[in-house]
Design a protein around this motif. Structure first.
Motif, PDB file in Angstrom:
ATOM      1  N   VAL A 180       0.870  -1.173   0.000  1.00  0.00           N
ATOM      2  CA  VAL A 180       0.000   0.000   0.000  1.00  0.00           C
ATOM      3  C   VAL A 180       0.906   1.221   0.000  1.00  0.00           C
ATOM      4  N   ALA A 181       0.733   2.077  -0.993  1.00  0.00           N
ATOM      5  CA  ALA A 181       1.477   3.335  -1.092  1.00  0.00           C
ATOM      6  C   ALA A 181       0.488   4.457  -0.795  1.00  0.00           C
ATOM      7  N   THR A 196       4.905   9.124  -4.751  1.00  0.00           N
ATOM      8  CA  THR A 196       3.984   8.035  -4.416  1.00  0.00           C
ATOM      9  C   THR A 196       3.200   7.598  -5.644  1.00  0.00           C
ATOM     10  N   ARG A 197       2.710   8.570  -6.415  1.00  0.00           N
ATOM     11  CA  ARG A 197       1.987   8.221  -7.660  1.00  0.00           C
ATOM     12  C   ARG A 197       2.911   7.524  -8.648  1.00  0.00           C
ATOM     13  N   HIS A 224       3.460   3.892  -7.552  1.00  0.00           N
ATOM     14  CA  HIS A 224       2.270   3.091  -7.868  1.00  0.00           C
ATOM     15  C   HIS A 224       2.200   2.803  -9.359  1.00  0.00           C
ATOM     16  N   CYS A 241       4.985   0.261 -10.443  1.00  0.00           N
ATOM     17  CA  CYS A 241       4.663  -1.113 -10.029  1.00  0.00           C
ATOM     18  C   CYS A 241       3.567  -1.691 -10.913  1.00  0.00           C
ATOM     19  N   THR A 242       2.549  -0.901 -11.172  1.00  0.00           N
ATOM     20  CA  THR A 242       1.447  -1.350 -12.022  1.00  0.00           C
ATOM     21  C   THR A 242       1.947  -1.651 -13.432  1.00  0.00           C
ATOM     22  N   VAL A 250      -0.397  -2.875  -6.687  1.00  0.00           N
ATOM     23  CA  VAL A 250      -0.055  -2.025  -5.550  1.00  0.00           C
ATOM     24  C   VAL A 250      -1.235  -1.080  -5.341  1.00  0.00           C
ATOM     25  N   THR A 251      -1.652  -0.944  -4.098  1.00  0.00           N
ATOM     26  CA  THR A 251      -2.781  -0.080  -3.785  1.00  0.00           C
ATOM     27  C   THR A 251      -2.286   1.329  -3.494  1.00  0.00           C
ATOM     28  N   HIS A 252      -2.910   2.312  -4.116  1.00  0.00           N
ATOM     29  CA  HIS A 252      -2.577   3.721  -3.878  1.00  0.00           C
ATOM     30  C   HIS A 252      -3.711   4.346  -3.079  1.00  0.00           C
TER      31      HIS A 252
END
Length: 185
Positions: A121-122, A136-137, A140, A143-144, A150-152
């Motif tokens: 989780v970010a 942070t964005r 995410h 990773c995607t 990954v959850t943002h």
């Protein structure tokens, strides 16, 4: 005392996760080794991200909660007060090689390589510094793009100093729910 170079901090945290995982698995500590979760805020978010992505520790974790994470060390290397306040010969807190070795953005493996990551989780406050929201964005998105889920979470109205309030029961529902999901509560 002088701050530690980032490489030493990262190595110490990886070693600590390995120690905890082994101690849990051997029954030297109470708890389930399959439920080991790391969490961190700001520089601690970077360390949690490193643990979730690094080959030494990623398979030992059940999850990582990275709040207001520093996903790319390069801006800190170039602009950090601590790094720049040292004489040029001693600017080793974040060395150029550390950026690639210890930036979570640089550690993301491609999913097609058969590498599974623990749930990550970010999270970031909606009123944080633009650089932290951006990093942070970007984490995410990277990773995607590599095929990892990954959850943002962006906590509306939260700054760097009160984003953690979202973890309190009755705080930010999305952040609290994601933390509970990682902890299997």
């Amino acid at each position: 005392p002088e701050p530690q170079p980032v490489c030493e901090q990262c190595l110490q945290v990886l070693t600590a996760v390995e120690f905890l995982a082994a101690a849990l698995a051997a029954g030297r500590l109470p708890g389930d080794p399959a439920k080991l979760v790391v969490a961190g805020h700001s520089a601690g978010g970077q360390l949690a991200g490193v643990c979730a992505l690094h080959p030494r520790t990623r398979a030992k974790l059940a999850g990582a909660l990275c709040i207001s994470m520093i996903a790319d060390l390069e801006p800190l290397r170039l602009h950090s007060y601590f790094n720049l306040s040292l004489p040029a010969a001693r600017r080793r807190l974040i060395a150029p090689d550390d950026v690639l070795a210890w930036s979570p953005l640089a550690l993301i493996p491609p999913a097609e390589a058969g590498v599974a990551l623990p749930p990550i989780v970010a999270a970031v406050g909606g009123d944080e510094l633009p650089e932290l929201r951006h990093q942070t964005r970007d984490f995410h998105a990277a990773c995607t793009a590599q095929g990892h889920a990954v959850t943002h979470v962006e906590v509306a109205g939260a700054s760097h100093f009160d984003v953690l309030d979202g973890l309190a029961s009755g705080g930010d529902a999305a952040l609290f729910a994601q933390a509970c999901r990682l902890l299997c509560v």
